[in-house]
Design a protein around this motif. Structure first.
Motif, PDB file in Angstrom:
ATOM      1  N   THR A   1      -2.402   9.904   5.942  1.00 57.31           N
ATOM      2  CA  THR A   1      -1.772   9.221   4.815  1.00 57.31           C
ATOM      3  C   THR A   1      -1.597  10.171   3.639  1.00 57.31           C
ATOM      4  O   THR A   1      -0.564  10.181   2.966  1.00 57.31           O
TER       5      THR A   1
ATOM      6  N   LEU B   1       2.839   3.538   5.115  1.00 57.87           N
ATOM      7  CA  LEU B   1       2.581   2.663   6.255  1.00 57.87           C
ATOM      8  C   LEU B   1       2.804   3.291   7.630  1.00 57.87           C
ATOM      9  O   LEU B   1       2.100   2.938   8.577  1.00 57.87           O
TER      10      LEU B   1
ATOM     11  N   LEU C   1      -0.369  -0.026  -1.914  1.00 56.39           N
ATOM     12  CA  LEU C   1      -0.188  -0.264  -0.480  1.00 56.39           C
ATOM     13  C   LEU C   1      -1.229   0.482   0.337  1.00 56.39           C
ATOM     14  O   LEU C   1      -1.820  -0.067   1.275  1.00 56.39           O
ATOM     15  N   SER C   2      -1.456   1.747  -0.011  1.00 60.18           N
ATOM     16  CA  SER C   2      -2.458   2.535   0.697  1.00 60.18           C
ATOM     17  C   SER C   2      -3.860   1.987   0.449  1.00 60.18           C
ATOM     18  O   SER C   2      -4.686   1.905   1.367  1.00 60.18           O
TER      19      SER C   2
ATOM     20  N   SER D   1      -7.044  -5.724   5.864  1.00 59.09           N
ATOM     21  CA  SER D   1      -5.798  -5.038   5.538  1.00 59.09           C
ATOM     22  C   SER D   1      -4.715  -5.991   5.010  1.00 59.09           C
ATOM     23  O   SER D   1      -3.745  -6.284   5.710  1.00 59.09           O
TER      24      SER D   1
ATOM     25  N   ALA E   1      -4.328  -1.192   2.387  1.00 59.08           N
ATOM     26  CA  ALA E   1      -4.295  -0.944   3.830  1.00 59.08           C
ATOM     27  C   ALA E   1      -5.658  -0.522   4.355  1.00 59.08           C
ATOM     28  O   ALA E   1      -5.978  -0.727   5.535  1.00 59.08           O
ATOM     29  N   ASP E   2      -6.490   0.075   3.484  1.00 55.29           N
ATOM     30  CA  ASP E   2      -7.823   0.527   3.890  1.00 55.29           C
ATOM     31  C   ASP E   2      -8.899  -0.538   3.707  1.00 55.29           C
ATOM     32  O   ASP E   2     -10.065  -0.301   4.027  1.00 55.29           O
TER      33      ASP E   2
ATOM     34  N   THR F   1       7.483   3.703   0.891  1.00 53.52           N
ATOM     35  CA  THR F   1       6.865   2.649   1.691  1.00 53.52           C
ATOM     36  C   THR F   1       6.514   3.155   3.086  1.00 53.52           C
ATOM     37  O   THR F   1       5.426   2.887   3.615  1.00 53.52           O
TER      38      THR F   1
ATOM     39  N   THR G   1      -2.099  -5.729   3.503  1.00 54.74           N
ATOM     40  CA  THR G   1      -0.903  -4.986   3.109  1.00 54.74           C
ATOM     41  C   THR G   1       0.313  -5.898   3.033  1.00 54.74           C
ATOM     42  O   THR G   1       1.169  -5.737   2.164  1.00 54.74           O
TER      43      THR G   1
END
Length: 430
Positions: free
Chosen positions: A50, A34, A255-256, A264, A259-260, A30, A266
């Protein structure tokens, strides 16, 4: 009555130990998605940062087969219980030290290097812990419920993921820059205390009765496994690969990916993982129990088929950026994974004879993690960057799941759970 009490103690100790091990392991994952990028790889652009943080995440998977060989050797020679305690201490210490580690701004290049070293130690620990927990449960448990008992060790995965996501999410509620400055460290520092609790619980658990009855301990367990159980190793490796790829796409790469996205979402993904992990925690023992009734292979294959179909709905649901759609995508994905993961531990463990079971089951399981879970987030990032479409990622997961189906088809007959015929190669069969 004594046997029932002993079995309950084993269940509590192994489930707690496995949950703590996976809490530590997922905590890193995680953080890699993040916070580790900007804190330990700030010289890179955000996407590369990342990717580099996921590369250190993958180091743990490379270490896991080494841990499987190392701890499997001692697990087959001196016992399951003590090895479990050592692996728990190693994991707790490594995770605690990550919480104390200075960032790139303080130490420069030494910071990401030390981060990688500590991640390697986590992988060594986890590589040995899984086999010990599974074998303590199955070798203490009743013969007609080994699928259920083994699945309790597997349930430590969503329990650990649930705990890590909850504590990391709570730390993320800190005001201002407090989370990136020091808040992310708190869940890592807590690991040291949790590890001591886990070791304390293990001290009241008896050694595996089946292992204790082995008259001649293997002098070179790894060599014997390679000579007498090659088909079982290949089957375990293949059956595991697709399950690992699917899981880390469903739980970590998501998650990645989110996030983009614009806006976002997330936080929505973290909440979805919390709910899905809670559902999975209940379902893994259910599917393990079903494998006792209907057979490991049937239940396992049903999960493979479900995951193969769902991966093509998974990303379109995420792309909506709608809370309910994201929740549905993650929850159903982990239900499909539970159907594979529930019977998996017993399926792999029962292919190896008692005196070699720790080394054989651990190596087959952990080696698959290198090309499965360890590379899945990195390959997914690469494929999306190369093609610009998540369809390619879905095809990648589908191919990996096909390898798992082949591994199930290749599997030899289960080995005897007695100490007899310990080194006899196992015949092929359904």
């Amino acid at each position: 009555m004594r046997a029932a009490i002993r079995a309950r103690k084993v269940v509590v100790a192994c489930v707690l130990g496995t949950s703590l091990e996976w809490y530590d392991f997922f905590l890193y994952g995680t953080a890699a998605a993040l916070v580790f990028g900007p804190l330990f790889f700030p010289a890179a652009d955000p996407a590369t940062g990342t990717l580099l943080s996921f590369a250190t995440f993958g180091v743990g998977f490379v270490a896991r087969p080494i841990g499987a060989v190392l701890f499997g050797h001692f697990g087959d020679q001196v016992g399951r219980r003590n090895v479990l305690g050592v692996t728990l201490l190693v994991m707790g210490l490594a995770t605690f030290l990550i919480g104390l580690l200075p960032t790139y701004a303080t130490m420069g290049l030494a910071a990401p290097i030390l981060l990688g070293v500590l991640r390697f130690a986590q992988g060594i620990s986890l590589g040995g812990q899984w086999g010990g927990a599974v074998l303590m449960l199955t070798e203490h448990g009743p013969a007609d419920r080994r699928g259920l008992y083994a699945s309790l060790a597997q349930a430590g995965v969503p329990a650990g993921n649930l705990l890590s996501a909850a504590l990391f999410g709570a730390a993320g509620l800190l005001p201002g820059d407090a989370f990136l400055t020091w808040g992310w460290r708190l869940p890592f520092l807590l690991s040291g205390l949790l590890a001591l609790v886990g070791v304390w619980v293990l001290t009241d658990v008896a050694e595996s009765p089946l292992f204790a009855a082995v008259p001649d301990r293997a002098r070179r367990p790894l060599v014997e496994v390679l000579v007498t159980h090659p088909r079982a190793l290949i089957s375990a490796f293949c059956a595991r690969v697709g399950v690992d790829v699917a899981y880390y796409v469903f739980t970590l790469y998501v998650l990645s990916y989110l996030a983009d996205m614009p806006g976002s979402p997330t936080g929505v993904a973290l909440n979805a993982l919390l709910v899905a992990s809670a559902v999975q925690l209940a379902l893994i023992p259910l599917f393990g129990s079903l494998s006792d009734r209907f057979g490991r292979r049937r239940v396992y294959l049903a999960g493979v088929a479900a995951a193969a179909l769902w991966i093509f709905a998974f990303f379109p649901l995420l792309d909506t950026a709608a809370t309910l759609a994201i929740m549905l995508a993650v929850i159903v994905a982990l239900i499909a994974h539970a159907a594979m993961y529930g019977p998996q531990a017993a399926f792999i463990a029962e292919r190896f004879s008692t005196r070699l079971r720790y080394s054989g089951a651990s190596l087959g399981y952990q080696a698959a993690g290198v090309v499965g879970g360890g590379l899945a987030p990195i390959i997914s990032i690469f494929l999306l960057d190369l093609s610009g479409t998540t369809t390619v990622i879905s095809l990648y997961v589908l191919l990996a799941l096909a390898v798992s189906a082949a591994g199930l088809a290749l599997a030899p007959r289960p080995a005897p759970w007695t100490v007899a015929a310990a080194s006899v190669p196992i015949a092929a069969g359904p």
